[in-house]
Design a protein around this motif. Structure first.
Motif, PDB file in Angstrom:
ATOM      1  N   VAL A 115       3.034  -3.660 -16.923  1.00 59.49           N
ATOM      2  CA  VAL A 115       3.410  -5.054 -17.175  1.00 59.49           C
ATOM      3  C   VAL A 115       3.882  -5.232 -18.616  1.00 59.49           C
ATOM      4  N   ASN A 116       4.429  -6.405 -18.867  1.00 60.05           N
ATOM      5  CA  ASN A 116       4.843  -6.778 -20.218  1.00 60.05           C
ATOM      6  C   ASN A 116       3.590  -6.936 -21.086  1.00 60.05           C
ATOM      7  N   PRO A 117       3.489  -6.189 -22.188  1.00 56.96           N
ATOM      8  CA  PRO A 117       2.264  -6.237 -23.005  1.00 56.96           C
ATOM      9  C   PRO A 117       2.127  -7.508 -23.840  1.00 56.96           C
ATOM     10  N   ASN A 118       3.153  -8.353 -23.826  1.00 56.44           N
ATOM     11  CA  ASN A 118       3.117  -9.571 -24.639  1.00 56.44           C
ATOM     12  C   ASN A 118       2.534 -10.767 -23.893  1.00 56.44           C
ATOM     13  N   THR A 119       2.047 -10.551 -22.683  1.00 56.40           N
ATOM     14  CA  THR A 119       1.506 -11.647 -21.889  1.00 56.40           C
ATOM     15  C   THR A 119       0.003 -11.815 -22.104  1.00 56.40           C
ATOM     16  N   THR A 120      -0.469 -13.033 -21.913  1.00 57.66           N
ATOM     17  CA  THR A 120      -1.916 -13.292 -22.035  1.00 57.66           C
ATOM     18  C   THR A 120      -2.696 -12.557 -20.955  1.00 57.66           C
ATOM     19  N   SER A 121      -2.082 -12.355 -19.795  1.00 55.61           N
ATOM     20  CA  SER A 121      -2.779 -11.675 -18.697  1.00 55.61           C
ATOM     21  C   SER A 121      -3.003 -10.197 -19.024  1.00 55.61           C
ATOM     22  N   TYR A 122      -2.043  -9.559 -19.652  1.00 56.15           N
ATOM     23  CA  TYR A 122      -2.204  -8.159 -20.046  1.00 56.15           C
ATOM     24  C   TYR A 122      -3.387  -8.009 -20.993  1.00 56.15           C
ATOM     25  N   LYS A 123      -3.430  -8.846 -22.010  1.00 61.62           N
ATOM     26  CA  LYS A 123      -4.517  -8.763 -22.995  1.00 61.62           C
ATOM     27  C   LYS A 123      -5.871  -9.041 -22.348  1.00 61.62           C
ATOM     28  N   SER A 124      -5.911 -10.042 -21.472  1.00 62.35           N
ATOM     29  CA  SER A 124      -7.170 -10.396 -20.822  1.00 62.35           C
ATOM     30  C   SER A 124      -7.704  -9.244 -19.976  1.00 62.35           C
ATOM     31  N   LEU A 125      -6.842  -8.644 -19.178  1.00 55.11           N
ATOM     32  CA  LEU A 125      -7.269  -7.536 -18.332  1.00 55.11           C
ATOM     33  C   LEU A 125      -7.684  -6.319 -19.168  1.00 55.11           C
ATOM     34  N   LYS A 126      -6.910  -6.023 -20.200  1.00 58.64           N
ATOM     35  CA  LYS A 126      -7.248  -4.882 -21.071  1.00 58.64           C
ATOM     36  C   LYS A 126      -8.587  -5.104 -21.779  1.00 58.64           C
ATOM     37  N   ASP A 127      -8.826  -6.330 -22.236  1.00 58.12           N
ATOM     38  CA  ASP A 127     -10.071  -6.627 -22.948  1.00 58.12           C
ATOM     39  C   ASP A 127     -11.290  -6.429 -22.060  1.00 58.12           C
ATOM     40  N   ARG A 128     -11.119  -6.591 -20.752  1.00 60.11           N
ATOM     41  CA  ARG A 128     -12.230  -6.406 -19.821  1.00 60.11           C
ATOM     42  C   ARG A 128     -12.309  -4.975 -19.288  1.00 60.11           C
ATOM     43  N   GLY A 129     -11.436  -4.117 -19.768  1.00 63.79           N
ATOM     44  CA  GLY A 129     -11.512  -2.707 -19.415  1.00 63.79           C
ATOM     45  C   GLY A 129     -10.600  -2.240 -18.303  1.00 63.79           C
TER      46      GLY A 129
ATOM     47  N   SER B  44       0.822  -1.217   0.000  1.00 63.49           N
ATOM     48  CA  SER B  44       0.000   0.000   0.000  1.00 63.49           C
ATOM     49  C   SER B  44       0.852   1.261   0.000  1.00 63.49           C
ATOM     50  N   ASP B  45       2.115   1.163   0.402  1.00 66.06           N
ATOM     51  CA  ASP B  45       2.982   2.333   0.481  1.00 66.06           C
ATOM     52  C   ASP B  45       3.634   2.698  -0.846  1.00 66.06           C
ATOM     53  N   VAL B  46       3.642   1.776  -1.822  1.00 65.05           N
ATOM     54  CA  VAL B  46       4.293   2.084  -3.100  1.00 65.05           C
ATOM     55  C   VAL B  46       3.330   2.880  -3.991  1.00 65.05           C
ATOM     56  N   ASP B  47       3.897   3.516  -5.011  1.00 64.63           N
ATOM     57  CA  ASP B  47       3.087   4.308  -5.945  1.00 64.63           C
ATOM     58  C   ASP B  47       2.811   3.558  -7.243  1.00 64.63           C
ATOM     59  N   ILE B  48       3.865   3.028  -7.832  1.00 64.06           N
ATOM     60  CA  ILE B  48       3.703   2.299  -9.085  1.00 64.06           C
ATOM     61  C   ILE B  48       4.398   0.943  -8.987  1.00 64.06           C
ATOM     62  N   VAL B  49       3.980   0.048  -9.864  1.00 64.80           N
ATOM     63  CA  VAL B  49       4.475  -1.323  -9.867  1.00 64.80           C
ATOM     64  C   VAL B  49       4.939  -1.664 -11.278  1.00 64.80           C
ATOM     65  N   VAL B  50       6.073  -2.350 -11.366  1.00 66.47           N
ATOM     66  CA  VAL B  50       6.604  -2.739 -12.671  1.00 66.47           C
ATOM     67  C   VAL B  50       6.893  -4.236 -12.680  1.00 66.47           C
ATOM     68  N   PHE B  51       6.160  -4.971 -13.513  1.00 68.48           N
ATOM     69  CA  PHE B  51       6.406  -6.393 -13.738  1.00 68.48           C
ATOM     70  C   PHE B  51       6.818  -6.579 -15.194  1.00 68.48           C
ATOM     71  N   ASN B  52       7.844  -7.385 -15.414  1.00 69.00           N
ATOM     72  CA  ASN B  52       8.274  -7.625 -16.792  1.00 69.00           C
ATOM     73  C   ASN B  52       8.346  -9.117 -17.093  1.00 69.00           C
ATOM     74  N   HIS B  53       7.492  -9.913 -16.414  1.00 68.89           N
ATOM     75  CA  HIS B  53       7.452 -11.352 -16.692  1.00 68.89           C
ATOM     76  C   HIS B  53       7.143 -11.576 -18.172  1.00 68.89           C
ATOM     77  N   TRP B  54       7.821 -12.538 -18.757  1.00 73.09           N
ATOM     78  CA  TRP B  54       7.596 -12.804 -20.191  1.00 73.09           C
ATOM     79  C   TRP B  54       6.356 -13.650 -20.432  1.00 73.09           C
TER      80      TRP B  54
END
Length: 347
Positions: free
Chosen positions: A288-302, A258-268
């Motif tokens: 996050v890494n935009p090439n992951t299935t999780s990125y696309k899934s979350l973006k597709d749901r808004g 809760s104390d951090v401001d931004i988060v950076v994940f670069n999992h392939w």
């Protein structure tokens, strides 16, 4: 009434789900078959949880009889990850009832041809079984699409948060307000999949805008990689670089998040979804890494989740709108959605 059988290894994800389902008045006729009898007594109701005896080969006949009886009694068989593949190879008729909860890592093992320690029989049985699953139970539709592509199968995607680790509480949701000095979380473990070094090198040029960089390194077992992360982080950022190297109680860990401001994940690949959802529920800006299935899934749901390249190009001081994440988390990652997704699961 539909009768469900879960087949799983009793780990830290499965056991809380088992407890939740068995205690729920809305989820009836769910039984569990654990591939281990080496767990503590949790006082489960009679005939709700069963165990494959270890060692499996020594108790093979009794294990096969138990597996056959439970599968034969069930209408829907849910395997958590690539579990019990050889048993389904022996009794292929039960694959017509099969639902596969995709973890994600097994997909990339198949893509990259990673050898299974126990040999070709396990590998072939796994492909045989997973290829015949009728449905994929996951919250990442891209994983289902990828599984069908790898296995040349036609399983149907069925949405579910799956585990309680993916169910979040938004009571503490407070959108990050970017200040001049930014607190940044990088990675979630000491696995090389995090690719810390790429992130560190990209963030170095914005060092004057950084208050600190925090990297949790307690989870995972790659101690060599862990040391390289510590050395690189300290070399590039000095006292601004901090680590977490011991496991913390969940409430204490969430306070740190809760104390951090931004988060950076670069999992392939799709990874760290539990902590990603927790961070979104706190109102954090997550890159996050935009090439992951999780990125696309979350973006597709808004969901408001962001491409790492935006951070690497523009720096960490850009304010991002994450307000929509609260209502989306309540829609897709609540206990109500977990219950509804299981109740609607049919073959």
């Amino acid at each position: 009434m539909t009768k469900y059988l879960h087949i799983a290894h009793p780990d830290n994800f499965i056991l809380p789900l088992c407890d939740f389902i068995i205690k729920s008045k809305e989820l009836e006729d769910h039984k569990f078959l654990f591939f281990s009898n080496q767990i503590e007594d949790r006082n489960y109701p009679l005939n709700s949880v069963f165990y494959i005896s270890s060692p499996i080969r020594k108790n093979l006949i009794n294990n096969l009889i138990l597996f056959y009886r439970l599968c034969n009694f069930s209408d829907v068989i849910i395997i958590h990850g690539p579990t019990a593949a050889i048993f389904f190879k022996i009794f292929p008729r039960f694959t017509k009832k099969l639902v596969w909860i995709i973890y994600g890592h097994e997909l990339y093992s198949m893509i990259h041809g990673i050898k299974v320690k126990r040999g070709i029989l396990i590998r072939d049985s796994t492909k045989f079984t997973l290829k015949r699953a009728k449905k994929h139970l996951t919250h990442i539709e891209g994983d289902s699409i990828l599984a069908n592509k790898i296995l040349e199968s036609k399983a149907v995607f069925h949405y579910s948060p799956i585990y309680l680790s993916n169910v979040v509480n938004t009571d503490a949701f407070a959108p990050t307000k970017i200040e001049k000095k930014i607190k940044i979380l990088v990675g979630n473990s000491n696995s090389p999949n995090n690719d810390h070094h790429t992130i560190f090198n990209e963030l170095k040029k914005f060092e004057n805008n950084i208050e600190y960089i925090l990297s949790p390194l307690s989870y995972g077992n790659d101690l060599v990689y862990k040391e390289t992360v510590k050395k690189t982080g300290s070399y590039l950022f000095g006292d601004k670089f901090k680590t977490i190297e011991n496991f913390m109680p969940i409430n204490e860990y969430n306070k740190v998040l809760s104390d951090v401001d931004i988060v950076v994940f670069n999992h392939w690949r799709q990874e760290a979804m539990g902590v990603t959802l927790t961070l979104l529920s706190l109102g954090k800006i997550v890159y996050v890494n935009p090439n992951t299935t999780s990125y696309k899934s979350l973006k597709d749901r808004g969901f408001k989740i962001f491409d790492n390249n935006l951070l690497f190009l523009n720096g960490p001081t850009i304010q991002r709108d994450v307000l929509d994440n609260k209502s989306l988390l309540e829609k897709y990652y609540s206990k109500e959605m977990l219950i509804a997704s299981l109740k609607s699961l049919k073959i």
